[in-house]
Write a protein that holds these residues in place. Structure first.
Motif, PDB file in Angstrom:
ATOM      1  N   TYR A 253      17.377  39.475 -27.750  1.00 32.56           N
ATOM      2  CA  TYR A 253      17.179  38.102 -28.219  1.00 32.56           C
ATOM      3  C   TYR A 253      17.505  37.088 -26.791  1.00 32.56           C
TER       4      TYR A 253
ATOM      5  N   ASN B  61      10.115  23.753 -23.594  1.00 28.73           N
ATOM      6  CA  ASN B  61       9.296  24.601 -24.030  1.00 28.73           C
ATOM      7  C   ASN B  61       8.098  24.740 -23.264  1.00 28.73           C
TER       8      ASN B  61
ATOM      9  N   ASP C  49       4.201  34.475 -35.972  1.00 29.35           N
ATOM     10  CA  ASP C  49       4.771  34.167 -34.855  1.00 29.35           C
ATOM     11  C   ASP C  49       5.468  35.184 -33.861  1.00 29.35           C
TER      12      ASP C  49
ATOM     13  N   PHE D  95       6.372  40.568 -28.645  1.00 26.23           N
ATOM     14  CA  PHE D  95       7.326  39.305 -28.498  1.00 26.23           C
ATOM     15  C   PHE D  95       7.206  38.169 -29.758  1.00 26.23           C
ATOM     16  N   TYR D  96       8.280  37.940 -30.204  1.00 29.41           N
ATOM     17  CA  TYR D  96       8.530  37.052 -31.551  1.00 29.41           C
ATOM     18  C   TYR D  96       9.006  35.786 -31.202  1.00 29.41           C
ATOM     19  N   GLY D  97       8.351  34.662 -31.635  1.00 26.22           N
ATOM     20  CA  GLY D  97       8.604  33.177 -31.135  1.00 26.22           C
ATOM     21  C   GLY D  97       7.677  32.753 -30.223  1.00 26.22           C
ATOM     22  N   VAL D  98       6.506  33.124 -30.536  1.00 24.40           N
ATOM     23  CA  VAL D  98       5.366  32.594 -29.404  1.00 24.40           C
ATOM     24  C   VAL D  98       5.034  31.303 -29.769  1.00 24.40           C
TER      25      VAL D  98
ATOM     26  N   PRO E 111       8.817  29.090 -27.951  1.00 28.03           N
ATOM     27  CA  PRO E 111       9.619  30.166 -26.961  1.00 28.03           C
ATOM     28  C   PRO E 111      10.818  29.383 -26.724  1.00 28.03           C
TER      29      PRO E 111
ATOM     30  N   PHE F 209      13.690  33.500 -28.752  1.00 25.27           N
ATOM     31  CA  PHE F 209      12.828  34.453 -29.021  1.00 25.27           C
ATOM     32  C   PHE F 209      13.437  35.964 -29.017  1.00 25.27           C
TER      33      PHE F 209
END
Length: 129
Positions: free
Chosen positions: A6, A20, A39, A52-55, A58, A62
């Motif tokens: 994370y 961002n 996401d 990648f999670y949170g694209v 970011p 993420f």
């Protein structure tokens, strides 16, 4: 490496937004497949891939997993450094990329945090944990 890592920025001991635009700019060349409804993005590098999670944002933090190769870790080190973010993974000290960031962490994360400068440092931290 398949465990979850994370990334989060902190201010005054609380989770906070990172800038961002720069983070999205660093991420953009590596986007291979994007699934906005989840996401999620699959990132591609010359020596591997990463999930990648949170694209979508970011800067709000993420998570990455299923990371192969070293170039992905170099990117995550650059993103974390640019956003004053830390990296956190189970059983591993909190990883920060500038000592000044430590003062913004919750006490339990700051105590054993290590300052790193590269993806190779991240991989060494995993290996030594």
């Amino acid at each position: 490496m398949s465990f979850d890592v994370y990334a989060q920025r902190f201010a005054g001991g609380e989770a906070a937004e990172a800038e961002n635009g720069v983070l999205a700019e660093l991420l953009a060349p590596h986007l291979m497949r994007v699934e906005p409804e989840f996401d999620f993005a699959e990132l591609h590098f010359d020596d591997g891939t990463a999930d990648f999670y949170g694209v979508a944002e970011p800067g709000s933090g993420f998570m990455v997993n299923h990371v192969s190769g070293q170039l992905a870790w170099e990117l995550f080190a650059r993103i974390a450094s640019a956003g004053d973010m830390v990296l956190m993974a189970p059983g591993v000290p909190t990883m920060l990329f500038r000592e000044e960031v430590r003062q913004h962490l919750p006490a339990d994360l700051a105590q054993d945090a290590v300052v790193l400068s590269s993806g190779a440092d991240i991989l060494r931290t995993f290996a030594n944990a």
